[in-house]
Scaffold this motif. Sequence first.
Motif, PDB file in Angstrom:
ATOM      1  N   LEU A  18      44.922  26.958 101.909  1.00 14.90           N
ATOM      2  CA  LEU A  18      45.508  28.283 101.715  1.00 14.90           C
ATOM      3  C   LEU A  18      45.322  28.751 100.272  1.00 14.90           C
ATOM      4  N   SER A  19      45.570  27.862  99.320  1.00 13.96           N
ATOM      5  CA  SER A  19      45.418  28.208  97.896  1.00 13.96           C
ATOM      6  C   SER A  19      43.977  28.558  97.561  1.00 13.96           C
ATOM      7  N   LEU A  20      43.025  27.752  98.057  1.00 14.60           N
ATOM      8  CA  LEU A  20      41.611  28.056  97.798  1.00 14.60           C
ATOM      9  C   LEU A  20      41.208  29.374  98.443  1.00 14.60           C
ATOM     10  N   GLY A  21      41.698  29.640  99.644  1.00 14.58           N
ATOM     11  CA  GLY A  21      41.396  30.906 100.308  1.00 14.58           C
ATOM     12  C   GLY A  21      41.898  32.098  99.518  1.00 14.58           C
ATOM     13  N   ILE A  22      43.111  31.990  99.002  1.00 14.64           N
ATOM     14  CA  ILE A  22      43.678  33.078  98.183  1.00 14.64           C
ATOM     15  C   ILE A  22      42.874  33.242  96.898  1.00 14.64           C
ATOM     16  N   LEU A  23      42.538  32.116  96.245  1.00 15.84           N
ATOM     17  CA  LEU A  23      41.753  32.170  95.007  1.00 15.84           C
ATOM     18  C   LEU A  23      40.399  32.820  95.256  1.00 15.84           C
ATOM     19  N   TRP A  24      39.704  32.401  96.317  1.00 12.09           N
ATOM     20  CA  TRP A  24      38.388  32.970  96.623  1.00 12.09           C
ATOM     21  C   TRP A  24      38.490  34.434  97.016  1.00 12.09           C
ATOM     22  N   SER A  52      36.982  34.389 103.135  1.00  8.76           N
ATOM     23  CA  SER A  52      38.230  33.969 102.482  1.00  8.76           C
ATOM     24  C   SER A  52      39.451  34.556 103.184  1.00  8.76           C
ATOM     25  N   SER A  53      39.326  35.748 103.738  1.00  5.30           N
ATOM     26  CA  SER A  53      40.440  36.327 104.501  1.00  5.30           C
ATOM     27  C   SER A  53      40.738  35.492 105.741  1.00  5.30           C
ATOM     28  N   PHE A  54      39.682  35.123 106.471  1.00  5.40           N
ATOM     29  CA  PHE A  54      39.870  34.250 107.626  1.00  5.40           C
ATOM     30  C   PHE A  54      40.454  32.904 107.206  1.00  5.40           C
ATOM     31  N   MET A  55      40.014  32.401 106.072  1.00  2.00           N
ATOM     32  CA  MET A  55      40.523  31.121 105.582  1.00  2.00           C
ATOM     33  C   MET A  55      42.018  31.193 105.305  1.00  2.00           C
ATOM     34  N   VAL A  56      42.466  32.276 104.690  1.00  2.00           N
ATOM     35  CA  VAL A  56      43.893  32.452 104.401  1.00  2.00           C
ATOM     36  C   VAL A  56      44.686  32.566 105.702  1.00  2.00           C
ATOM     37  N   ILE A  57      44.205  33.379 106.628  1.00  2.00           N
ATOM     38  CA  ILE A  57      44.921  33.584 107.893  1.00  2.00           C
ATOM     39  C   ILE A  57      45.004  32.286 108.695  1.00  2.00           C
ATOM     40  N   TYR A  62      47.822  27.370 110.571  1.00  2.00           N
ATOM     41  CA  TYR A  62      47.807  25.909 110.610  1.00  2.00           C
ATOM     42  C   TYR A  62      49.103  25.341 110.033  1.00  2.00           C
ATOM     43  N   LEU A  63      49.527  25.862 108.890  1.00  2.00           N
ATOM     44  CA  LEU A  63      50.769  25.385 108.270  1.00  2.00           C
ATOM     45  C   LEU A  63      51.978  25.666 109.160  1.00  2.00           C
TER      46      LEU A  63
END
Length: 153
Positions: A18-24, A52-57, A62-63
């Motif tokens: 989640l953190s990497l997705g937000i950073l990217w 990165s948007s898909f990664m965050v979502i 998942y969490l």
Amino acid sequence: MFNKVGNMAEIIAGLITLSLGILWLVMSFSLEQNNVGGNLGLGPGFFPKLVSSFMVILSAFYLVEILRTKKDPIKLVMSKQGILMVLGGVFYLVFLNIMGYAVTTFLYVLISIYVLDRKKSLIDVVAAILIVACLYGVFHMILRVPLPTGILI
């Protein structure tokens, strides 16, 4: 709340993702904003923003799923192939700007094929060349995304 080491590892992995997705996602807004695809906004920042948007979502889902359900702890195992793939990714990142996109990507794809137990030398080399050529054609020639040139190419 969670089942010792296994669930804690899943939560940590979810938070890191989640953190990497937000950073990217934040970093993708600093990419050049030109209209390669006309008024569609398909410039160099489009694909990183999308991924990165898909990664965050997906990380958030998942969490939530991990915190909602109780299940048996996972077994954390790192295989030889996994370690070699991670080392290959590090190699790729380190040498991308030094050796250039084409050479580094070719070597990374070829190494990945060998690590994943395909050892048909000529077919593997041709496949790696075709993969690099297709990616180069799409990103450099069609989307006009500048790729690292490096010393070699």
